[in-house]
Motif scaffolding. Structure first.
Motif, PDB file in Angstrom:
ATOM      1  N   LEU A   1       0.726  -1.080  -0.324  1.00 35.39           N
ATOM      2  CA  LEU A   1      -0.011  -0.066   0.258  1.00 35.39           C
ATOM      3  C   LEU A   1       0.934   1.085   0.114  1.00 35.39           C
ATOM      4  CD1 LEU A   1      -3.130  -0.912   2.147  1.00 35.39           C
ATOM      5  CD2 LEU A   1      -3.134  -0.588   0.169  1.00 35.39           C
ATOM      6  N   LEU A   2       1.760   0.733   0.524  1.00 37.24           N
ATOM      7  CA  LEU A   2       3.077   2.659   0.596  1.00 37.24           C
ATOM      8  C   LEU A   2       3.591   2.386  -1.103  1.00 37.24           C
ATOM      9  CD1 LEU A   2       4.533   4.018   2.049  1.00 37.24           C
ATOM     10  CD2 LEU A   2       6.205   2.549   2.341  1.00 37.24           C
ATOM     11  N   SER A   3       3.384   1.125  -1.304  1.00 41.80           N
ATOM     12  CA  SER A   3       4.194   1.578  -3.060  1.00 41.80           C
ATOM     13  C   SER A   3       2.998   2.026  -3.440  1.00 41.80           C
ATOM     14  CB  SER A   3       4.380   0.357  -3.516  1.00 41.80           C
ATOM     15  OG  SER A   3       3.315  -0.261  -3.559  1.00 41.80           O
ATOM     16  N   ASP A   4       1.567   2.071  -3.992  1.00 35.82           N
ATOM     17  CA  ASP A   4       0.828   2.506  -4.005  1.00 35.82           C
ATOM     18  C   ASP A   4       0.372   4.030  -3.697  1.00 35.82           C
ATOM     19  OD1 ASP A   4      -1.120   1.478  -5.828  1.00 35.82           O
ATOM     20  OD2 ASP A   4      -2.831   1.253  -3.972  1.00 35.82           O
ATOM     21  N   ALA A   5       0.841   4.228  -2.627  1.00 32.92           N
ATOM     22  CA  ALA A   5       0.687   5.539  -2.568  1.00 32.92           C
ATOM     23  C   ALA A   5       1.482   6.669  -3.165  1.00 32.92           C
ATOM     24  CB  ALA A   5       0.880   5.768  -0.615  1.00 32.92           C
ATOM     25  N   MET A   6       2.765   6.022  -3.076  1.00 34.29           N
ATOM     26  CA  MET A   6       3.911   7.084  -3.883  1.00 34.29           C
ATOM     27  C   MET A   6       3.673   7.101  -5.211  1.00 34.29           C
ATOM     28  SD  MET A   6       7.479   4.598  -1.838  1.00 34.29           S
ATOM     29  CE  MET A   6       8.410   5.883  -3.290  1.00 34.29           C
ATOM     30  N   GLU A   7       2.582   5.825  -6.406  1.00 31.44           N
ATOM     31  CA  GLU A   7       2.458   6.054  -6.923  1.00 31.44           C
ATOM     32  C   GLU A   7       1.450   7.468  -7.699  1.00 31.44           C
ATOM     33  OE1 GLU A   7       0.724   4.069 -10.852  1.00 31.44           O
ATOM     34  OE2 GLU A   7       1.410   2.366  -9.524  1.00 31.44           O
ATOM     35  N   SER A   8       0.516   7.134  -6.515  1.00 32.11           N
ATOM     36  CA  SER A   8       0.098   8.783  -6.133  1.00 32.11           C
ATOM     37  C   SER A   8       0.841   9.786  -6.389  1.00 32.11           C
ATOM     38  CB  SER A   8      -0.898   8.983  -5.559  1.00 32.11           C
ATOM     39  OG  SER A   8      -2.561   7.529  -5.761  1.00 32.11           O
ATOM     40  N   LEU A   9       1.604   9.876  -5.448  1.00 28.65           N
ATOM     41  CA  LEU A   9       2.446  10.739  -5.341  1.00 28.65           C
ATOM     42  C   LEU A   9       3.056  11.371  -6.734  1.00 28.65           C
ATOM     43  CD1 LEU A   9       3.900  12.989  -3.739  1.00 28.65           C
ATOM     44  CD2 LEU A   9       5.281  11.751  -2.867  1.00 28.65           C
ATOM     45  N   VAL A  10       3.478  10.256  -7.720  1.00 25.19           N
ATOM     46  CA  VAL A  10       3.915  11.050  -9.011  1.00 25.19           C
ATOM     47  C   VAL A  10       2.969  11.057  -9.549  1.00 25.19           C
ATOM     48  CG1 VAL A  10       4.828   9.653 -11.101  1.00 25.19           C
ATOM     49  CG2 VAL A  10       5.799   9.306  -8.746  1.00 25.19           C
TER      50      VAL A  10
ATOM     51  N   LYS B   1       5.654  21.663 -28.981  1.00 24.24           N
ATOM     52  CA  LYS B   1       6.113  20.391 -28.886  1.00 24.24           C
ATOM     53  C   LYS B   1       6.781  19.452 -27.255  1.00 24.24           C
ATOM     54  CE  LYS B   1       8.562  18.731 -32.747  1.00 24.24           C
ATOM     55  NZ  LYS B   1      10.186  18.442 -33.445  1.00 24.24           N
ATOM     56  N   ALA B   2       5.949  21.449 -26.469  1.00 22.96           N
ATOM     57  CA  ALA B   2       6.774  21.593 -25.202  1.00 22.96           C
ATOM     58  C   ALA B   2       5.300  20.305 -24.409  1.00 22.96           C
ATOM     59  CB  ALA B   2       5.618  22.659 -24.372  1.00 22.96           C
ATOM     60  N   GLU B   3       4.241  20.067 -24.336  1.00 19.44           N
ATOM     61  CA  GLU B   3       3.930  19.021 -24.224  1.00 19.44           C
ATOM     62  C   GLU B   3       4.422  17.462 -24.025  1.00 19.44           C
ATOM     63  OE1 GLU B   3      -0.433  17.942 -25.623  1.00 19.44           O
ATOM     64  OE2 GLU B   3      -1.070  19.640 -25.631  1.00 19.44           O
ATOM     65  N   TYR B   4       5.627  17.040 -25.411  1.00 16.44           N
ATOM     66  CA  TYR B   4       5.925  16.034 -25.086  1.00 16.44           C
ATOM     67  C   TYR B   4       7.239  16.125 -23.802  1.00 16.44           C
ATOM     68  CZ  TYR B   4       4.317  15.224 -30.062  1.00 16.44           C
ATOM     69  OH  TYR B   4       3.331  15.056 -31.071  1.00 16.44           O
ATOM     70  N   PHE B   5       7.406  17.238 -23.789  1.00 18.59           N
ATOM     71  CA  PHE B   5       8.241  17.066 -22.144  1.00 18.59           C
ATOM     72  C   PHE B   5       7.114  16.964 -21.190  1.00 18.59           C
ATOM     73  CE2 PHE B   5      10.203  20.303 -24.861  1.00 18.59           C
ATOM     74  CZ  PHE B   5      11.471  20.456 -25.249  1.00 18.59           C
ATOM     75  N   SER B   6       6.876  16.355 -20.960  1.00 19.27           N
ATOM     76  CA  SER B   6       5.706  16.739 -19.837  1.00 19.27           C
ATOM     77  C   SER B   6       5.313  15.002 -19.708  1.00 19.27           C
ATOM     78  CB  SER B   6       4.455  17.331 -20.183  1.00 19.27           C
ATOM     79  OG  SER B   6       3.458  16.293 -19.256  1.00 19.27           O
ATOM     80  N   SER B   7       5.276  14.295 -20.979  1.00 21.46           N
ATOM     81  CA  SER B   7       5.297  12.768 -20.444  1.00 21.46           C
ATOM     82  C   SER B   7       6.147  12.203 -20.590  1.00 21.46           C
ATOM     83  CB  SER B   7       4.613  12.182 -22.356  1.00 21.46           C
ATOM     84  OG  SER B   7       5.241  12.852 -23.025  1.00 21.46           O
ATOM     85  N   GLY B   8       7.296  13.104 -20.831  1.00 22.44           N
ATOM     86  CA  GLY B   8       9.119  12.394 -20.094  1.00 22.44           C
ATOM     87  C   GLY B   8       9.116  12.476 -19.361  1.00 22.44           C
ATOM     88  N   PHE B   9       8.970  13.897 -19.181  1.00 24.09           N
ATOM     89  CA  PHE B   9       9.054  14.047 -17.467  1.00 24.09           C
ATOM     90  C   PHE B   9       8.838  13.187 -16.496  1.00 24.09           C
ATOM     91  CE2 PHE B   9       7.865  16.557 -13.508  1.00 24.09           C
ATOM     92  CZ  PHE B   9       9.199  16.193 -12.928  1.00 24.09           C
ATOM     93  N   GLU B  10       6.876  12.585 -16.665  1.00 28.63           N
ATOM     94  CA  GLU B  10       6.349  12.008 -15.943  1.00 28.63           C
ATOM     95  C   GLU B  10       6.978  10.291 -16.226  1.00 28.63           C
ATOM     96  OE1 GLU B  10       1.543  10.743 -15.457  1.00 28.63           O
ATOM     97  OE2 GLU B  10       2.393  12.083 -16.728  1.00 28.63           O
ATOM     98  N   GLY B  11       7.386   9.931 -17.603  1.00 31.06           N
ATOM     99  CA  GLY B  11       8.305   8.532 -17.588  1.00 31.06           C
ATOM    100  C   GLY B  11       9.246   8.660 -16.451  1.00 31.06           C
ATOM    101  N   MET B  12       9.740   9.815 -16.463  1.00 33.45           N
ATOM    102  CA  MET B  12      11.546   9.340 -15.404  1.00 33.45           C
ATOM    103  C   MET B  12      10.819   9.807 -14.097  1.00 33.45           C
ATOM    104  SD  MET B  12      14.183  12.082 -16.809  1.00 33.45           S
ATOM    105  CE  MET B  12      12.874  13.686 -16.805  1.00 33.45           C
ATOM    106  N   LEU B  13       9.726  10.605 -13.570  1.00 38.29           N
ATOM    107  CA  LEU B  13       9.176  10.130 -12.385  1.00 38.29           C
ATOM    108  C   LEU B  13       8.811   8.859 -12.155  1.00 38.29           C
ATOM    109  CD1 LEU B  13       7.135  13.577 -11.988  1.00 38.29           C
ATOM    110  CD2 LEU B  13       9.396  12.739 -10.601  1.00 38.29           C
ATOM    111  N   ILE B  14       8.433   8.201 -12.647  1.00 43.16           N
ATOM    112  CA  ILE B  14       7.525   6.670 -12.606  1.00 43.16           C
ATOM    113  C   ILE B  14       8.656   6.405 -12.201  1.00 43.16           C
ATOM    114  CG2 ILE B  14       6.493   4.619 -13.726  1.00 43.16           C
ATOM    115  CD1 ILE B  14       4.751   7.133 -15.092  1.00 43.16           C
ATOM    116  N   ALA B  15      10.034   6.178 -13.177  1.00 48.09           N
ATOM    117  CA  ALA B  15      10.740   5.009 -12.776  1.00 48.09           C
ATOM    118  C   ALA B  15      11.658   5.906 -11.356  1.00 48.09           C
ATOM    119  CB  ALA B  15      12.153   5.237 -14.200  1.00 48.09           C
ATOM    120  N   ALA B  16      11.676   6.285 -11.314  1.00 45.63           N
ATOM    121  CA  ALA B  16      12.279   7.293  -9.885  1.00 45.63           C
ATOM    122  C   ALA B  16      11.580   6.128  -8.558  1.00 45.63           C
ATOM    123  CB  ALA B  16      12.572   8.612  -9.377  1.00 45.63           C
ATOM    124  N   ALA B  17       9.687   6.627  -8.819  1.00 40.18           N
ATOM    125  CA  ALA B  17       8.985   5.751  -7.959  1.00 40.18           C
ATOM    126  C   ALA B  17       9.659   4.417  -7.749  1.00 40.18           C
ATOM    127  CB  ALA B  17       7.778   6.338  -8.181  1.00 40.18           C
ATOM    128  N   ALA B  18       9.567   3.481  -9.036  1.00 39.76           N
ATOM    129  CA  ALA B  18      10.126   2.209  -9.453  1.00 39.76           C
ATOM    130  C   ALA B  18      11.202   2.309  -8.066  1.00 39.76           C
ATOM    131  CB  ALA B  18       9.995   2.024 -10.117  1.00 39.76           C
TER     132      ALA B  18
END
Length: 299
Positions: free
Chosen positions: A37-46, A75-92
């Motif tokens: 459940l802690l891991s689930d909460a960390m994903e919501s923080l992402v 193209k600024a929108e693509y930075f958002s999805s790339g940033f989200e992908g990096m955050l997900i990796a850090a959370a993992a």
């Protein structure tokens, strides 16, 4: 529900939902002590950080074209999805670290009934929001909304897996299942993060428009078949919500420039009418002239 909300409205709703689910999942972790459940909460923080960054990028993407950015800032929108992908990796990585520690020092879980109820409630919030955001992504052709919606759905499936696993822990007493679930969550969100990062890279590399959009373009050009003209060197690309097309239009050599320009304007208007958000650029050439180009004649 009614018509999909605007991009910014959906992202603000995502921020509110992320705050709510962080509260519910943190509460669930607090009453149970479950690292799953802690891991689930960390994903919501992402989710929260991603939604805030996406809002910033959407506002930048809407800035009009200027001297330094003649094609706009979409193209600024693509930075958002790339940033989200990096955050997900850090959370993992953080989740795996917490799970390894729990493997070394297992702890009994408490008040699982309350914890599971809170987790299910947060999943319902994320599921409804993801459905609405995906509808908005299709309407607005927004990679930001699509990235957020996909991440939220990953969160929903993650929570479902955690709930099912904790029920097994309660039934069997196997405490090692809890950190194992957390590692499974980490691998799942890491996969989603890789997908988002790849979408971002594709967008920044000027990919061609989607096949269905290309079909619309070809259909519009075909409407001008009765005229003694032809089109070639059709090149398309996409940047955020914008679509671009460059092509050559060959007209009879004895036409006046005014007549050729008037028909070109009709073609441009038809393209931009049939494909919302499309920006067309057409070069006029006589029918007996073939322009040299290093680009592909079609994309």
């Amino acid at each position: 529900m009614g018509a999909p909300l605007g991009v910014e409205a959906l992202l603000r709703l995502s921020v509110v939902a992320a705050l709510a689910t962080i509260g519910l999942k943190t509460w669930a972790w607090g009453v149970t002590g479950s690292v799953g459940l802690l891991s689930d909460a960390m994903e919501s923080l992402v989710n929260l950080v991603s939604a805030l960054f996406a809002l910033l990028m959407v506002n930048i993407a809407r800035r009009p074209a200027d001297e330094d950015h003649p094609s706009g800032h979409t193209k600024a929108e693509y930075f958002s999805s790339g940033f989200e992908g990096m955050l997900i990796a850090a959370a993992a990585v953080s989740i795996v670290w917490a799970a390894v520690q729990r493997f070394a020092h297992p702890q009994p879980l408490e008040s699982l009934g309350w914890g599971l109820t809170l987790s299910i409630a947060s999943s319902a919030i994320n599921g409804l929001l993801a459905w609405q955001m995906m509808a908005g992504a299709r309407k607005h052709r927004s990679i930001v909304l699509e990235a957020d919606a996909r991440h939220l759905m990953t969160d929903v499936w993650t929570s479902a897996g955690v709930v099912a696993g904790l029920l097994l822990v309660q039934l069997t007493g196997w405490l090692w299942l809890d950190p194992l679930l957390a590692i499974g969550v980490a691998l799942n969100i890491l996969r989603e993060g890789g997908h988002l990062a790849w979408r971002s890279i594709e967008g920044l590399m000027d990919s061609a428009v989607e096949p269905e959009i290309r079909e619309q373009i070809d259909g519009t050009l075909a409407q001008f078949a009765p005229h003694p003209i032809r089109f070639d060197h059709v090149v398309t690309r996409r940047a955020g919500q914008r679509r671009f097309i460059d092509l050559h239009m060959h007209v009879p050599a004895d036409w006046t420039l005014g007549r050729a320009a008037a028909l070109r304007a009709d073609v441009e208007q038809a393209l931009m009418h049939d494909v919302p958000g499309l920006r067309a650029s057409i070069q006029l050439l006589p029918t007996n002239v073939e322009a040299q180009s290093t680009q592909a004649t079609a994309t």
